[in-house]
Design a protein around this motif. Structure first.
Motif, short mmCIF file in Angstrom:
data_model
loop_
_atom_site.label_atom_id
_atom_site.label_comp_id
_atom_site.label_asym_id
_atom_site.label_seq_id
_atom_site.Cartn_x
_atom_site.Cartn_y
_atom_site.Cartn_z
N PRO A 48 0.80 -1.23 0.00
CA PRO A 48 0.00 0.00 0.00
C PRO A 48 0.84 1.28 0.00
O PRO A 48 0.45 2.28 -0.61
N TYR A 49 1.99 1.24 0.64
CA TYR A 49 2.82 2.43 0.71
C TYR A 49 3.45 2.76 -0.63
O TYR A 49 3.58 3.94 -1.01
N VAL A 50 3.81 1.74 -1.38
CA VAL A 50 4.35 1.98 -2.73
C VAL A 50 3.23 2.44 -3.66
O VAL A 50 3.43 3.33 -4.49
N HIS A 51 2.05 1.86 -3.52
CA HIS A 51 0.90 2.35 -4.29
C HIS A 51 0.67 3.84 -4.00
O HIS A 51 0.37 4.61 -4.92
N ALA A 52 0.81 4.23 -2.74
CA ALA A 52 0.58 5.63 -2.37
C ALA A 52 1.59 6.56 -3.03
O ALA A 52 1.24 7.63 -3.53
N LEU A 53 2.87 6.15 -3.05
CA LEU A 53 3.89 6.99 -3.67
C LEU A 53 3.65 7.11 -5.17
O LEU A 53 3.76 8.21 -5.74
N TYR A 54 3.33 5.99 -5.81
CA TYR A 54 3.04 6.06 -7.25
C TYR A 54 1.78 6.89 -7.49
O TYR A 54 1.75 7.74 -8.39
N GLY A 55 0.74 6.63 -6.72
CA GLY A 55 -0.52 7.34 -6.91
C GLY A 55 -0.36 8.83 -6.76
O GLY A 55 -0.94 9.61 -7.53
N PHE A 56 0.45 9.25 -5.79
CA PHE A 56 0.66 10.68 -5.59
C PHE A 56 1.40 11.29 -6.78
O PHE A 56 1.01 12.36 -7.28
N ALA A 57 2.46 10.63 -7.25
CA ALA A 57 3.23 11.16 -8.38
C ALA A 57 2.33 11.28 -9.61
O ALA A 57 2.38 12.29 -10.33
N ARG A 58 1.52 10.28 -9.86
CA ARG A 58 0.62 10.32 -11.01
C ARG A 58 -0.45 11.39 -10.82
O ARG A 58 -0.81 12.12 -11.77
N HIS A 59 -0.98 11.51 -9.63
CA HIS A 59 -2.00 12.50 -9.30
C HIS A 59 -1.48 13.91 -9.58
O HIS A 59 -2.16 14.73 -10.22
N VAL A 60 -0.27 14.19 -9.13
CA VAL A 60 0.32 15.52 -9.35
C VAL A 60 0.56 15.76 -10.83
O VAL A 60 0.29 16.85 -11.36
N ASP A 61 1.05 14.74 -11.53
CA ASP A 61 1.29 14.87 -12.97
C ASP A 61 -0.01 15.19 -13.70
O ASP A 61 -0.03 16.02 -14.62
N ASP A 62 -1.09 14.55 -13.30
CA ASP A 62 -2.39 14.82 -13.93
C ASP A 62 -2.87 16.23 -13.62
O ASP A 62 -3.47 16.89 -14.49
N ILE A 63 -2.64 16.70 -12.42
CA ILE A 63 -3.02 18.06 -12.07
C ILE A 63 -2.31 19.06 -12.98
O ILE A 63 -2.91 19.99 -13.51
N VAL A 64 -1.02 18.84 -13.19
CA VAL A 64 -0.24 19.73 -14.06
C VAL A 64 -0.79 19.70 -15.48
O VAL A 64 -0.98 20.74 -16.11
N ASP A 65 -1.06 18.51 -16.01
CA ASP A 65 -1.51 18.38 -17.39
C ASP A 65 -2.94 18.87 -17.59
O ASP A 65 -3.31 19.25 -18.72
N ASP A 66 -3.75 18.86 -16.53
CA ASP A 66 -5.17 19.19 -16.67
C ASP A 66 -5.49 20.64 -16.35
O ASP A 66 -6.67 21.04 -16.46
N LEU A 67 -4.50 21.44 -15.98
CA LEU A 67 -4.76 22.85 -15.72
C LEU A 67 -5.28 23.52 -16.99
O LEU A 67 -4.82 23.22 -18.10
N SER A 68 -6.21 24.42 -16.85
CA SER A 68 -6.92 25.00 -17.99
C SER A 68 -5.98 25.61 -19.02
O SER A 68 -5.13 26.44 -18.68
N PRO A 69 -6.12 25.22 -20.30
CA PRO A 69 -5.30 25.83 -21.35
C PRO A 69 -5.66 27.28 -21.61
O PRO A 69 -4.93 27.99 -22.32
N ASP A 70 -6.79 27.73 -21.06
CA ASP A 70 -7.17 29.14 -21.23
C ASP A 70 -6.32 30.07 -20.37
O ASP A 70 -6.30 31.27 -20.60
N LEU A 71 -5.63 29.50 -19.39
CA LEU A 71 -4.75 30.30 -18.54
C LEU A 71 -3.39 30.46 -19.20
O LEU A 71 -2.97 29.62 -20.00
N THR A 72 -2.69 31.53 -18.87
CA THR A 72 -1.31 31.67 -19.33
C THR A 72 -0.43 30.69 -18.57
O THR A 72 -0.83 30.14 -17.53
N ALA A 73 0.78 30.49 -19.08
CA ALA A 73 1.71 29.58 -18.39
C ALA A 73 1.97 30.05 -16.97
O ALA A 73 2.04 29.25 -16.03
N GLU A 74 2.10 31.36 -16.82
CA GLU A 74 2.36 31.91 -15.48
C GLU A 74 1.16 31.68 -14.55
O GLU A 74 1.33 31.37 -13.37
#
Length: 313
Positions: A48-74
């Motif tokens: 479960p602890y390794v699942h948590a580390l992987y899940g968190f890394a993937r979760h953060v990566d998805d947050i980065v990729d899913d931020l609205s393209p209507d916003l500027t990079a900044e």
């Protein structure tokens, strides 16, 4: 259920926390095919602890990729900075309403994983919102410290070391190399996907060396300059796998087959890229299912042997 048995073995209690770990397990199973297979070779109490580390890394990566393209990079970077600050505050507090964060916060506390590794990871993910290329390998290596090396370091307390004679600094150096090798493999395999997101992770100095520019990569046709470029980067990744290899025998015996399986299957992605004549554009290169099953079965036999020896880790 298998997930329930893992949670019982890990001593995870409380409905909310168990649901959070189950969510991370589902993320690993869906997105981390190689990592999930390798994780199943660990003793149930560690999974479960390794699942948590992987899940968190993937979760953060998805947050980065899913931020609205209507916003500027900044603006996207500012939004992610706010999310990161909230996570680090939750980590300091020791609780979170976010299910994925809840599991990883519990993992960090149980295994005393340095918080700085997660702060560095978040800093690297923020770069993906504003940086689209890296001039030199040294520049890329600074990014990979946070995006890859610290993930290997996060894992070490859970994997454990073979015995007290193994120095942590030596084990850490191999973990950093392995994280780098995995990341370099991703960069080579995922060129087309990264291009669609406007990013190129191969160093510009490498592209210049072989007369390749972003437009040439975007055309998606494998020619001699691109073959030479990818062959160069594949050899760089293999040097990191070679440097990491001595560390595989230094982790706890019950963790060794997990690590060997992940390393073998990830390194063989490079073999597959060569086998398809460096065509990383028409499809996502992967290790065939039969080979994955064979490596996994071999790892499972080794894992059972280690556990029967009474070395539960």
């Amino acid at each position: 259920m298998i997930g329930t048995r893992e949670l019982d073995a890990a001593g995870a209690t409380g409905a909310a926390l168990r649901a959070s770990y189950a969510r991370c397990r589902a993320i690993n199973a869906e997105h981390g095919k190689t990592y999930f297979l390798a994780t199943l070779l660990l003793p149930p109490a560690k999974r479960p602890y390794v699942h948590a580390l992987y899940g968190f890394a993937r979760h953060v990566d998805d947050i980065v990729d899913d931020l609205s393209p209507d916003l500027t990079a900044e603006q996207r970077a500012d939004s992610f900075t706010d999310w990161s600050a909230d996570f680090l505050s939750d980590l300091d507090w020791g609780a979170s309403s976010d299910p994925v964060s809840r599991a990883v916060i519990d993992t960090i506390a149980r295994w005393q994983i340095p918080v700085s590794y997660f702060a560095d990871f978040l800093d690297a993910m923020r770069l993906d919102l504003t940086v689209t290329s890296y001039a030199t390998y040294d520049d890329l290596a600074r990014y990979m410290w946070g995006s890859a090396a610290v993930i290997g370091l996060q894992m070490l307390p859970i994997l454990g070391r073979r015995d007290d004679d193994v120095r942590w600094d030596v084990l850490e150096s191999h973990a950093i190399e392995l994280g780098t090798a995995f990341q370099l493999t991703n960069f080579i395999r995922d060129i087309a996907e990264d291009l669609r997101r406007g990013r190129v992770y191969l160093p510009q100095e490498s592209l210049d060396m072989f007369g390749v520019d972003r437009d040439r990569l975007a055309r998606g046709r494998v020619d001699e300059p691109i073959r030479n470029l990818l062959a160069w980067e594949i050899e760089r990744a293999r040097r990191s796998y070679t440097a990491a290899a001595p560390g595989l025998d230094l982790v706890h015996p019950t963790s060794r087959d997990c690590l060997r399986t992940a390393t073998t299957l990830y390194a063989e992605i490079l073999d597959e890229i060569e086998r398809v004549d460096y065509d990383v554009f028409s499809r996502r290169v992967h290790v065939p299912g039969r080979r994955r099953l064979a490596v996994g079965a071999s790892g499972l036999r080794g894992a059972w042997t280690a556990r029967r020896g009474g070395r539960h880790g």
